[in-house]
Structure formats: structure tokens, C-alpha cells
Write a protein that holds these residues in place. Structure first.
Motif, PDB file in Angstrom:
ATOM      1  N   GLU A 139      29.686  27.743  31.740  1.00  0.00           N
ATOM      2  CA  GLU A 139      30.835  27.191  31.750  1.00  0.00           C
ATOM      3  C   GLU A 139      32.108  27.097  32.544  1.00  0.00           C
ATOM      4  OE1 GLU A 139      30.322  23.688  30.485  1.00  0.00           O
ATOM      5  OE2 GLU A 139      28.465  24.431  30.042  1.00  0.00           O
ATOM      6  N   LEU A 140      32.104  28.754  32.857  1.00  0.00           N
ATOM      7  CA  LEU A 140      33.801  28.990  33.642  1.00  0.00           C
ATOM      8  C   LEU A 140      32.862  28.973  34.898  1.00  0.00           C
ATOM      9  CD1 LEU A 140      34.293  31.992  31.094  1.00  0.00           C
ATOM     10  CD2 LEU A 140      35.184  29.469  31.686  1.00  0.00           C
ATOM     11  N   TRP A 141      32.233  28.332  35.668  1.00  0.00           N
ATOM     12  CA  TRP A 141      31.232  28.643  36.706  1.00  0.00           C
ATOM     13  C   TRP A 141      32.731  28.251  37.714  1.00  0.00           C
ATOM     14  CZ3 TRP A 141      31.867  24.361  40.064  1.00  0.00           C
ATOM     15  CH2 TRP A 141      32.540  23.649  40.352  1.00  0.00           C
ATOM     16  N   LEU A 142      33.749  27.728  37.583  1.00  0.00           N
ATOM     17  CA  LEU A 142      34.633  26.766  38.211  1.00  0.00           C
ATOM     18  C   LEU A 142      35.730  28.590  38.882  1.00  0.00           C
ATOM     19  CD1 LEU A 142      35.728  25.191  40.013  1.00  0.00           C
ATOM     20  CD2 LEU A 142      37.123  24.152  38.640  1.00  0.00           C
ATOM     21  N   ARG A 143      35.729  29.051  37.891  1.00  0.00           N
ATOM     22  CA  ARG A 143      37.057  30.387  37.476  1.00  0.00           C
ATOM     23  C   ARG A 143      35.720  31.759  38.513  1.00  0.00           C
ATOM     24  NH1 ARG A 143      38.339  33.754  31.712  1.00  0.00           N
ATOM     25  NH2 ARG A 143      36.107  34.379  32.320  1.00  0.00           N
ATOM     26  N   HIS A 144      34.754  31.866  38.180  1.00  0.00           N
ATOM     27  CA  HIS A 144      33.949  32.440  38.802  1.00  0.00           C
ATOM     28  C   HIS A 144      34.036  32.254  40.817  1.00  0.00           C
ATOM     29  CE1 HIS A 144      29.658  35.014  40.272  1.00  0.00           C
ATOM     30  NE2 HIS A 144      30.653  35.290  39.078  1.00  0.00           N
ATOM     31  N   LEU A 145      33.923  30.559  41.502  1.00  0.00           N
ATOM     32  CA  LEU A 145      34.036  30.539  41.638  1.00  0.00           C
ATOM     33  C   LEU A 145      35.781  30.978  42.764  1.00  0.00           C
ATOM     34  CD1 LEU A 145      32.969  29.200  45.333  1.00  0.00           C
ATOM     35  CD2 LEU A 145      34.235  27.026  43.780  1.00  0.00           C
ATOM     36  N   ILE A 146      36.370  30.792  42.180  1.00  0.00           N
ATOM     37  CA  ILE A 146      37.913  31.016  41.985  1.00  0.00           C
ATOM     38  C   ILE A 146      38.164  32.518  42.685  1.00  0.00           C
ATOM     39  CG2 ILE A 146      40.761  31.564  41.690  1.00  0.00           C
ATOM     40  CD1 ILE A 146      39.840  28.551  40.254  1.00  0.00           C
ATOM     41  N   GLY A 147      37.030  33.020  41.334  1.00  0.00           N
ATOM     42  CA  GLY A 147      36.851  34.665  41.850  1.00  0.00           C
ATOM     43  C   GLY A 147      36.586  35.464  42.397  1.00  0.00           C
TER      44      GLY A 147
END
Length: 745
Positions: A139-147
Motif C-alpha cells: 500500500e506504500l507503493w507511492l512512497r516507494h516511487l517518490i523514494g
């Protein structure tokens, strides 16, 4: 090509960078092999190892990138803050022994560090075998993308700062391509494993149905009579059949519903084929492979690896990696690079190739690839070759976790749980350790180690794909019970023990009358005996009555009663198998109630409250005999010797939620049935409780357990769905109505 001016150089940390980069590579090598272990083990030790490596891998790679970013002014330049940019570039361009000496005495960081930077992006992308440790990570894939964007920006800054002194610019650019591909694969896999991504991947385009307007104006047109071709009539063998069902039943894991048409397809296989109905092992094998497909889609890079675009990207990444290795190998001027840095560079390049090779080998031997080869006639020989060399590993833990309330209250763990537990398992030692664990707030970990056992539920025989010949009496018992329910088509019935008592009512009444008459005196009137029989029958039926008892209440009652029934005489050969099944399910269901409450109907609050109050009363009761240190058998005899002619609620009131002596009353009623009937009732009641709880658990909760070794209740729930049991079938065939309209015209 010119770079921009780096910031003021920081203190030299060359060896810290070298250690961090090597440690990052080492963790990737570990993760790719230990990542799949967690789906095959329910023990907390392997899961802790995977969790530690999973967290450390990202942390170390971020640390190494941070050290490089902090030291980028030193890469190829002097450490003196008073040096000019031209001096930095001059030192950065040094080659030969003089440069080596400059690096060795700490006046500048080796320029090769800039070439190492994109390797950290590759490491942050992670191995194929694990992208998410838990569902929450997806569910934190968007944070991973920003990372990814921030990490790429940091790596680019380091790269551009070293442009004038970097002789490995082409190889560095190629490695940037590899790093971006790997990091992007991980991000996409996380998105695909999230609820939204998973649902989007499995839902097809919206279906408007037949054109009503055209059907009504031109009912004779040929297309109006066309219905969907009956799917599922062609059954592929082995894993191919499991993959076909996976494409249908994966919807359940995001809490979607199925159609009755899909129900018929599945029932035709699981109930209509003799080789499946007569061999439960084959049915469970299909279920296990399907669950492995789900695990791969949620926790690994399978969503990328099995797509054409993913294959192209992987080929491109491997080609870039090989090209970088060749560029570095044929680079003439390595004299200006320290030998240790040359060795580390080769380790990074060869390690990257090794990771790619291992990932390719795992991909070729995966169930999904075997399905593809199985369906392609020209590649059948390759499928046979892969199966011959593919290691035969468990697809899930094949164990049930067991928790016994009486053993826990006595403070005496089962000595069969391991060597360390036997050596530290003395009551005094256990109680002392329990007090320490309570003080440190780690009592749950302590209980998991000492009081929870993990018992195997299957037997492995044979070789190759036919290795699993026997699934043990428990799984056969579950399969036969579900098959009987499915054949009777009573899927709307949600029994949790009432069905068994109703089915065996006549035999139970006969046994209760016989045992009550034998226990009574000769002068006892028939009316009194009849009244006692009715009371015992009321105890049995009331313990599973959905109106009178909540599910967690019934579960605790039957767990205590089942344990007390074990203290009776030795069971006959007929009853022995039922006894093993009843004991196993009893302790497994208690484990779910206390350790996995989200998988049962009971909320963590009331179920845990009843359990705690029951344990408190049991401990207080056993303390009266603490001087002679009773064992499990003594505890059973003590409980059964208590006078229970009055209901505990009538004596104590209802403030305390303990069901200890209610369980004693139930056990006394069960023991009057005789060994054979008693264990038949106990085992079948637990079977109904298991299927009842499995049918009420949400699919997303079952997915969470796949990364923890899997659960028996998940297998049961998925098998129920395949047999057409449950409330997930709600969509009727729409085309049939359209055809009826046409024919009525």
C-alpha cells in the motif's frame, strides 16, 4: 562533457563506503535465497531473519548512497576545503601510481566510487523473491516511487560531480539504466500487489451485456442467440489446471464475488472427477499451487517477470550489466585504481550477474513458467527437463500451530517442542522467565516460544510431482466433510456444531440413556433418568447454539472439554484417529482465537477477555495443589472431580467471563457417550467450527497469512470456494435471459 561544481569536500570515509557497498551486495545475495523461506515456515525465527534482512538491505543501501553523497566533493579531489575546483579536477584526473598513493593516504576518494553509485539503485530495487514483507508495504507503493525519484536525483548529483575525472562514464550510464529498471520493477510490483493494483489487474473491461434495444427490434439476428462458450470443459493437467482456477478465484482475495457459472466449472473438477474426489491429495495440491500464484503476485516481482514488457526490460538490464563488465574488464588504465577497489568493482558486477542468473533460474522453475511450458507442445521436453532438476520444496508450512490452555495455566510447556524447550522447560524456570518477559513487555514472544507447538499435518512420499501421496488424516477428514456438504447442496447452512449433534441425535440419546441408567441406582425412577438425559443433551446443544453462545464462547468451551476428554480410557482403534483430529483442531482453533483473532469471527476484545478470565480462574484453581506440582493428567482429574451440579453463572454471577467449569460440565456430558461416539462427536464438531470460521474470514486476511507460512484455515476456505460452498457466488448468467427473450419472440 562538463560537470557542475561539487560542494566543499567532506571528511574522507572511503572504507565506510567500501564496507557499506559490499554489505549491501551481501544482503541482496541473502535475500534472494531466504526470501521464499517465509512462505514455507510458520516459525518466528525464519521470519525474523527475513524481516531483518529486508529492513537492513534498504537501510544499508541508503546509508552507502548517503556516504557517497556526503563525500562527493572528495571523489577524485583533495580533502582540503581551501583547494580550488581546478585542483580538485586535477587530482581527479590523476592516473597511475601517483593517483593510487593519493587515494591511499586519504587526500582524495577514488573516482571509481562514482561508478559504484548506480549499483545502489540496483540493490534498492531488491531481489525477485521479495518486494513486500507484508501487505502494508504494498500500500506504500507511492512512497516507494517518490523514494525512487529522490534516490535517482542523489545518484545523478554524484555522477555529474565526477564527470571530468570519471573514465567509466559509458559503463556508469549503462548501470544507471540497470538500476532504474530494477527499482522501477520493484515499485510496479508493489503497486500490483496493493488492493487497488490487484483489483485493477484482475478486473476485465466493463460488461454492458447483450444489446437490449437491438434484441427487441431484431430478435432473429444470428448474434442474438450466441452465448458464451462453456468454459472449463477442457481441463489441463497439473499446474495448468491450478493456473486456470487461479485466474478465476484470485478475485476472492480482494473480496470480490464470483458467478454461478464459475461455480459450476470448479465443481465439475473438484466434485465430478473420480481422480480428485477419491484422492484428496490431488485436490489440495491444486489449492496449494493456486495459493503460490497468489503469493507470487502479492509479495514478489512476478507481476513484472511474467509479462512481455518485463522480459524485454530484463533482457535489456542484463545486456547493460554484461556490457559494463566488459567495459571495465577491457579498461586499460587500472593502475590508478586501488586493488581493493578493483576487487570490489568486480564483486559488484559479478554479483549483479549472479543475482540475475539466480532470478532467471527461479523464473524458469516457477509454477507459472511450468504452466506455460506445459501448454506449449513444442516445449514439453523443456518442461520435463525443468521438473527433473527442480527441487521439491513445500509450498506452505504444512503445519498447524497448537496452544493448550491447561498446559499454559500450569506453566508446563509440551516437552516435544524441541531440545532447548526440554532443557529450559522446568516449571520453575518457565515461571521465572515468564515474569522476566512480563516485565520486559515481551510476554507474547515468550509464549510463542514455549507454549505454541507446530505440528505437521501431512506425510510426504514418492518422488517428483507425485511426491505428495498422502495428506494425513486431518486433511482427508476436512476434504470428506466438505465434499459431503457440497454434494447435499446445503451451502447456505452455516453450522458450527449443530449439524453434527442433529445428525447423531438418535445415537447420542441412546448412549446418554445407557450411561445414565448405569450410573444411577436400581431404585432410580425412569422419569428422573429421562430428566438427567435431557439436561445432558441440553448441555451439548447449548454449547454450540448460535443464539445462546457466541462463537469464541463455544470455542473455549469445546477446547476445555476436548482436553478433559483426553484423560479418559485409551480409545479404541476406531476412535484413535478421531481423537488425534479432535485434539489437533481444538488446539489449533484456540491458537487462532488468541494469536490470530482477525481470522475468526470473534473480536480481539471479547474473545481475549474470556480467555484471560478463564486462564486466571484455572491458575487460581491449580495453585491449591502447587505444593505437589501437578502435571497435565493431575490437572484433568482435579477439574473433573469438582461438583458441577449447579451452573457456574448461578453461583458466581456473570461479572467474570470465565468458562472453565462450563467446559468441565460439557466434558462430563461428552464422556457419557463412550469412547467411539464421544470422539466422533468431538472431531466432527471441530470440523464444523473450522469450516464455519473459514467461511466468515475475509480474503484479504488470508492473503496476509501466506507470507507467514500459510494457515490450515486458508486452505479450508479456498477449498470451500472451489466446492461451491460459501456466499461468494452471487452473479447469475445474464446471457441466458437474453436467449430466453429471443426464443419467446
Amino acid at each position: 562533457m562538463g560537470g557542475f561544481t561539487p560542494p566543499i569536500p567532506q571528511d574522507d570515509s572511503d572504507w565506510e563506503i567500501r564496507v557499506a557497498v559490499l554489505l549491501s551486495l551481501f544482503l541482496q545475495m541473502i535475500l534472494i535465497f531466504v526470501g521464499p523461506v517465509r512462505k514455507r515456515s510458520s516459525s518466528p525465527v525464519p521470519r525474523f531473519l527475513v524481516w531483518s534482512c529486508y529492513l537492513l538491505a534498504d537501510w544499508v543501501a541508503d546509508l552507502a548512497l548517503g556516504l557517497l553523497l556526503n563525500n562527493m566533493g572528495n571523489i577524485g579531489g583533495k580533502s582540503s576545503s581551501s583547494s580550488s575546483v581546478s585542483q580538485l579536477h586535477a587530482v581527479g584526473l590523476k592516473r597511475g601510481p601517483s593517483a593510487a598513493v593519493s587515494n591511499a593516504d586519504g587526500s582524495s576518494s577514488p573516482i571509481i566510487f562514482a561508478f559504484w553509485t548506480p549499483f545502489l539503485l540496483l540493490h534498492l530495487g531488491g531481489p525477485d523473491t521479495i518486494t513486500a514483507y507484508s501487505l502494508e508495504d504494498n500500500e506504500l507503493w507511492l512512497r516507494h516511487l517518490i523514494g525512487l525519484l529522490f534516490e535517482l536525483f542523489s545518484a545523478s548529483v554524484i555522477f555529474f560531480c565526477s564527470l571530468k575525472g570519471n573514465p567509466m562514464i559509458p559503463a556508469t550510464v549503462l548501470m544507471f539504466v540497470v538500476g532504474i529498471i530494477k527499482y522501477g520493477e520493484c515499485t510496479y510490483s508493489l503497486y500490483s500487489g496493493s488492493v487497488d493494483g490487484f483489483r485493477e489487474n484482475i478486473l476485465g473491461p466493463p460488461d454492458p451485456g447483450p444489446n437490449y434495444a437491438k434484441l427487441m427490434t431484431d430478435p432473429g439476428r444470428p448474434g442474438a442467440r450466441r452465448g458464451h462458450a462453456p468454459a472449463g470443459e477442457e481441463h489441463h493437467p497439473g499446474g495448468a489446471q491450478a493456473y486456470d482456477f487461479f485466474l478465476i478465484f484470485r478475485r476472492l482475495f480482494v473480496n470480490l464475488i464470483l458467478s454461478y457459472k464459475e461455480r459450476k466449472i470448479s465443481q465439475a473438477y473438484f466434485l465430478g472427477r473420480a481422480d480428485v474426489t477419491n484422492t484428496p491429495a490431488r485436490a489440495f495440491q491444486v489449492i496449494e499451487v493456486e495459493l503460490n500464484f497468489i503469493y507470487d503476485m502479492v509479495y514478489t516481482k512476478a507481476p513484472v517477470a511474467h509479462k512481455k514488457a518485463g522480459c524485454v526490460l530484463r533482457f535489456l538490464a542484463s545486456a547493460c550489466l554484461v556490457s559494463s563488465l566488459l567495459i571495465f574488464f577491457f579498461h586499460r588504465d587500472k593502475g590508478g585504481i586501488l586493488r581493493v577497489d578493483v576487487a570490489i568493482t568486480y564483486a559488484l558486477l559479478l554479483g549483479g550477474l549472479a543475482l540475475d542468473t539466480a532470478a532467471l533460474a527461479m523464473l524458469l522453475s516457477s509454477h507459472r513458467m511450468l504452466v506455460l511450458l506445459e501448454k506449449t507442445r513444442r516445449l514439453a521436453w523443456l518442461e520435463t527437463a525443468v521438473r527433473s532438476v527442480r527441487p521439491q520444496l513445500r509450498r506452505w508450512s504444512e503445519r498447524t500451530s497448537q496452544l493448550n490452555l491447561v498446559s499454559y495455566c500450569l506453566g508446563k510447556p509440551d516437552p516435544s517442542g524441541g531440545v532447548l524447550r526440554r532443557r529450559l522447560g522446568g516449571p520453575r524456570v518457565v515461571r521465572a522467565l515468564a515474569r522476566v518477559a512480563e516485565t520486559l513487555r515481551v510476554r507474547e514472544i515468550f509464549d510463542d516460544f514455549f507454549f505454541i507447538r507446530r505440528e505437521p499435518i501431512s506425510c510426504r512420499q514418492g518422488q517428483g510431482e507425485s511426491q505428495v501421496q498422502q495428506k494425513g488424516p486431518l486433511l482427508k477428514f476436512v476434504f470428506d466433510g466438505l465434499k459431503a456438504r457440497a454434494v447435499k447442496a446445503n451451502e447456505e447452512e452455516h453450522c458450527r456444531g449443530e449439524g453434527v449433534l442433529e445428525q447423531l441425535h438418535d445415537r447420542i440419546m441412546e448412549k446418554l440413556k445407557q450411561s445414565t441408567r448405569e450410573a444411577a441406582g436400581k431404585d432410580e425412577h425412569d422419569a428422573v433418568i429421562e430428566e438427567k438425559v435431557k439436561e445432558k443433551l441440553a448441555v451439548l446443544k447449548g454449547s454450540v447454539n448460535a443464539v445462546k453462545k457466541e462463537f469464541d464462547d463455544s470455542l473455549l468451551l469445546w477446547h476445555i472439554a476436548t482436553d478433559l476428554c483426553c484423560g479418559s480410557t485409551e480409545p479404541t482403534e476406531t476412535a484413535y484417529e478421531m481423537k488425534l483430529i479432535g485434539e489437533t483442531l481444538s488446539e489449533y482453533m484456540l491458537y487462532l482465537l488468541i494469536k490470530q483473532p482477525e481470522m475468526l469471527l470473534a473480536t480481539a476484545g471479547i474473545g481475549l477477555l474470556r480467555y484471560r478470565d478463564t486462564c486466571a480462574e484455572a491458575k487460581w484453581f491449580f495453585e491449591s495443589a502447587a505444593a505437589w506440582d501437578p502435571d497435565h493428567g493431575d490437572a484433568r482429574r482435579m477439574l473433573l472431580s469438582v461438583n458441577t451440579t449447579e451452573a457456574p453463572s448461578a453461583v458466581k454471577g456473570d461479572r467474570c467471563k470465565s468458562v472453565l467449569f462450563d467446559g468441565v460440565i460439557l466434558a462430563k456430558a461428552l464422556r457419557d457417550l463412550g469412547e467411539d461416539l464421544m470422539w466422533e462427536v468431538v472431531a466432527n464438531v471441530w470440523g464444523e467450527m473450522l469450516t464455519y470460521a473459514a467461511g466468515k474470514c475475509r480474503g484479504s486476511t488470508h492473503v496476509r497469512q501466506l507470507s507467514r507460512g500459510g494457515e490450515l484455515i486458508t486452505m479450508v476456505w479456498f477449498l470451500m470456494a472451489h466446492m461451491g460452498l460459501g456466499d461468494m457466488y452471487r452473479i447469475h448468467e445474464g446471457d441466458a435471459k437474453a436467449k430466453l427473450i429471443v426464443r419467446d419472440q
